[in-house]
Structure formats: C-alpha cells, structure tokens
Write an enzyme that holds these catalytic residues in place. Structure first.
Site, PDB file in Angstrom:
ATOM      1  N   HIS A 252      -8.207   1.529  -0.880  1.00 25.14           N
ATOM      2  CA  HIS A 252      -7.673   2.382  -1.953  1.00 25.14           C
ATOM      3  C   HIS A 252      -6.952   3.597  -1.388  1.00 25.14           C
ATOM      4  O   HIS A 252      -6.919   3.824  -0.165  1.00 25.14           O
ATOM      5  CB  HIS A 252      -8.779   2.780  -2.942  1.00 25.14           C
ATOM      6  N   CYS A 269     -15.365   2.323   2.165  1.00 29.25           N
ATOM      7  CA  CYS A 269     -14.057   1.734   1.857  1.00 29.25           C
ATOM      8  C   CYS A 269     -13.060   2.007   2.979  1.00 29.25           C
ATOM      9  O   CYS A 269     -13.331   2.784   3.896  1.00 29.25           O
ATOM     10  CB  CYS A 269     -13.521   2.300   0.546  1.00 29.25           C
TER      11      CYS A 269
END
Length: 419
Positions: A252, A269
């Site tokens: 992301h 992430c």
C-alpha cells in the site's frame, strides 16, 4: 516527535546555522535572484507525478554533490522540495546544502547537536533511507538477470514482482514473449521488527511466494493507506503448514503528509511512495501476479533456471499422465501423506480426486498456462499454477498446487481450485 516535524527542525537548524556563521565571519550566502512579488492566483494543474521520478531527482542531486557541483545541486534540490514538500529525505539534503554555504557538512543530516539529540531515531531512519537508495543505484541487477524463484511464468502472468528486503527494493517485471523484462525498481518499507513473519502482531513482513488477491479502492480506505492497497495471500499453504499466523499483509501507499516511510516502519505490510504504488496498481492482475518477498534476491540468467524447470516439468507431466490413466493408486503416489487441501486430509481428499478421474471418462488431460515458482528455505518447494483441461473441453479449472521435495521425489502437500 513526528518524522515530518524533525525534518522541518533539521532544515530550520541548518538555515539558522548557515545564517549565524555567515554573519559571524562577515560572509554572505551566495546571492539569489530577486523574486518579484506576484499576486495570488490559482495554480495551473500539476502534471501527475511519474513513478520513481522523485527518487531519480534526489539521486541526481547526490551525483552533483559528489561532482562538487554544489550550485547545480542546490538548484535541483530546491526545485525537488518545492515539487514534493512531503519528501522528508529531500528536505534534509536540501538543508545540508544550505548549511554547506557557511560550513563544511560532515554527513547527511548534519544538524546542530541539540537537534540531533532531540530527533536521534528519526534522523537515523532518514540516514538509513538515504544509504539504501544510494545502494540501489550502485548495485543494480545484472542486465537480463531474473530472480531465481521465477522458473517459468505462463503468458497469463503478464507481470511479476520481486522484493529484496535487505535493499528495501521492489522490482517490477513484464513477462514478454522473449522473457522477463525489468520495468522499474522502487524504494519500499517493511515491518518495524524486520522480516520473516511467523505470528499475528509480530510487526514482521513475511518471506515467500505470494499472489495479489484483490485491488482495494482507495475511496474505501483511510488516508493512511495512500493511493490504494493490494492484499496478498499471506498466510499461503506453505505458511499454514509451518504454523504461521496473521493476516492483512498488503502492498500500500503512504498518507498525504509522507512521501515515503522509514525502511522499517510498517506493521508487516510493504509500503511504497504513492506514485510508485499507482504504477504497480496499473499493472498487476488479481490472482495471477506473483509477489516474491526475499531477504536477499539471488539474480541469475534465464538459462540458469532452465534445467530445473525442465526437470520439474517431467514430474508434473508424470502426475498428469497418472491422472489421465484413471489409476487412483498411481495418482496418490504423487501426494504427501500429510497433504492438506482446505482442511481436508489426504484420505478426505481422495474422493475429490476419484470424482475428477471419473468425470474424465478415460480422456486425456492437458495442463495449460503452466507456471512454476520455486521457494527454498529449510525446505525446497514449488508453487505450480495451471489450467486443467480434459480432452474435448474448451476450458477447465484453474488449479494451484504446492509441491515439496522429499528426498529425491517431489510430493504435493496442497492442491486447490483458484478459478
């Protein structure tokens, strides 16, 4: 202290230091052209930022500094921070250039001791980010080389992603008729606690072979995720086999106030600058784009992996032949005793295999769109994706299998339909 606040403090400190030293030595900073006052007017629309563009401009500033072309470096750094005021590392380099007008600069982020002590952690993160970006410039992959995990990609795999955590770098490939072509590489951030995720909440980024599972609409996300998010299938069947837990591992972007994050700054992430993520989003395909995350990528020539690819092709074709024969005993010989398919043991999975064999009615089985991705750590595994098409049919189920080398043989420990 927030990262952005530290950079502003560093920049202010550099400006103050430059001004005070110049005054004490009766020196003047280099003259700047007078800037006429202009009435406040609406700005013209800004052209979209290209992926990698801001980093390339920062690297150009570094090169000019290394060539002792300080005036040109200053001009380009000033333009860079004006265009990207949220690029904290660029702000820090610009501050150093301003300070260098009055005194020698000893290192990146050469701020007064008080400022350095106040934001020591964030300053260290910015310096590490700078070193990793420079390292990526110096240590480019050999021309034509590919990560060793990519044994064979089918035409359906239009793109592929490989991440080198040690270099904080993501590499984007296009799968062309003549092989993998490197399209670009991008700075990334990983987990606060590093890599090799094993448990929920351990703040680590997983290592392995994954696939993009969806493309989340940025309108449905908080600003924290920036330009969007691409979830991957962690934990995959190999992770589950090893008892690994956790979920919600995404590629992301960054919030509006941050151009990039520290090298180790996420909850697990993989985070990219928003322009870079937008490039990735525009290329990936759901369920088919592989994402390899490695501690260090091993780059090889495509010819190097061909022998392993051919040897495994013999194994997968032997499995296909056994299935086409209708002999369930021959088929089961290819499966590991500890097989697990969506929670089913091998004994529970056997009726599924028998049913598939019966539906074929003795017709041949073709495997189309075959891809092999290899992952080796304490075990040697192969992730295989293909269309299983019965002779006479136009299409078939899209399947994914996980194989593990057990002694001299390859055995299937997971199998499932993905489309």
């Amino acid at each position: 202290m927030k990262r952005a606040s530290l950079v502003l403090l560093c920049l202010s400190a550099c400006l103050l230091t430059a001004g005070s030293v110049a005054a004490s030595q009766n020196l003047r900073p280099a003259r700047q052209p007078a800037r006429p006052q202009r009435p406040a007017i609406a700005r013209a629309p800004v052209a979209p930022v290209r992926d990698g563009e801001a980093e390339a401009r920062l690297i150009e500033v570094y090169k000019l500094i290394g060539q002792a072309r300080g005036h040109e470096a200053m001009a380009k750094a000033e333009t860079l921070v004006r265009d990207h005021p949220n690029f904290q590392l660029a702000q820090l380099v610009y501050g150093d250039l301003l300070a260098s007008r009055a005194r020698p600069v000893r290192a990146i982020g050469d701020v007064p001791d008080a400022a350095a002590r106040t934001g020591a952690l964030m300053l260290a993160e910015l310096r590490e980010e700078s070193q990793l970006r420079i390292r990526a410039l110096r240590e480019k992959p050999p021309a034509g080389a590919i990560p060793a995990q990519f044994l064979q990609l089918s035409p359906r795999n239009k793109h592929a992603i490989a991440i080198d955590a040690s270099r904080a770098r993501l590499y984007l490939f296009e799968n062309t008729p003549t092989g993998l072509k490197l399209l670009g590489d991008y700075y990334i951030s990983v987990g606060k606690s590093g890599i090799e995720k094993s448990a929920e909440g351990d703040l680590r980024t997983p290592l392995g072979v994954y696939f993009v599972t969806s493309n989340l609409d940025p309108k449905s996300l908080k600003d924290f995720y920036g330009a969007g998010a691409l979830p991957i299938n962690y934990p995959n069947p190999y992770d589950l086999r090893r008892g690994k837990t956790g979920s919600g591992i995404w590629l992301h972007g960054t919030p509006p106030a941050q151009f990039s994050r520290a090298p180790k700054a996420t909850d697990g992430c993989v985070v990219l600058a928003n322009p870079d993520l937008q490039r990735i989003i525009s290329t990936v395909e759901i369920r088919t784009t592989p994402v390899v995350i490695a501690q260090t990528l091993h780059w090889v020539t495509p010819q190097t992996v061909q022998p392993d690819s051919r040897r495994f092709a013999d194994t997968i074709q032997a499995w296909r032949s056994a299935k086409a024969s209708g002999d369930i005993a021959r088929v089961l010989a290819f499966y590991s005793p500890d097989f697990s398919g969506y929670g089913k043991t091998l004994a529970q999975w056997t009726p599924e295999l028998r049913s598939e064999i019966e539906k074929a009615h003795g017709r041949d089985v073709a495997l189309k769109e075959l891809s092999y991705l290899r992952w080796t750590d304490n075990a040697d595994t192969m992730i295989v994706t293909f269309d299983e098409v019965i002779a006479g049919a136009r299409a078939g189920a899209v399947k994914r299998q996980y194989w593990m080398r057990q002694g001299a043989l390859w055995k299937i420990f997971f199998e499932g339909v993905i489309g």
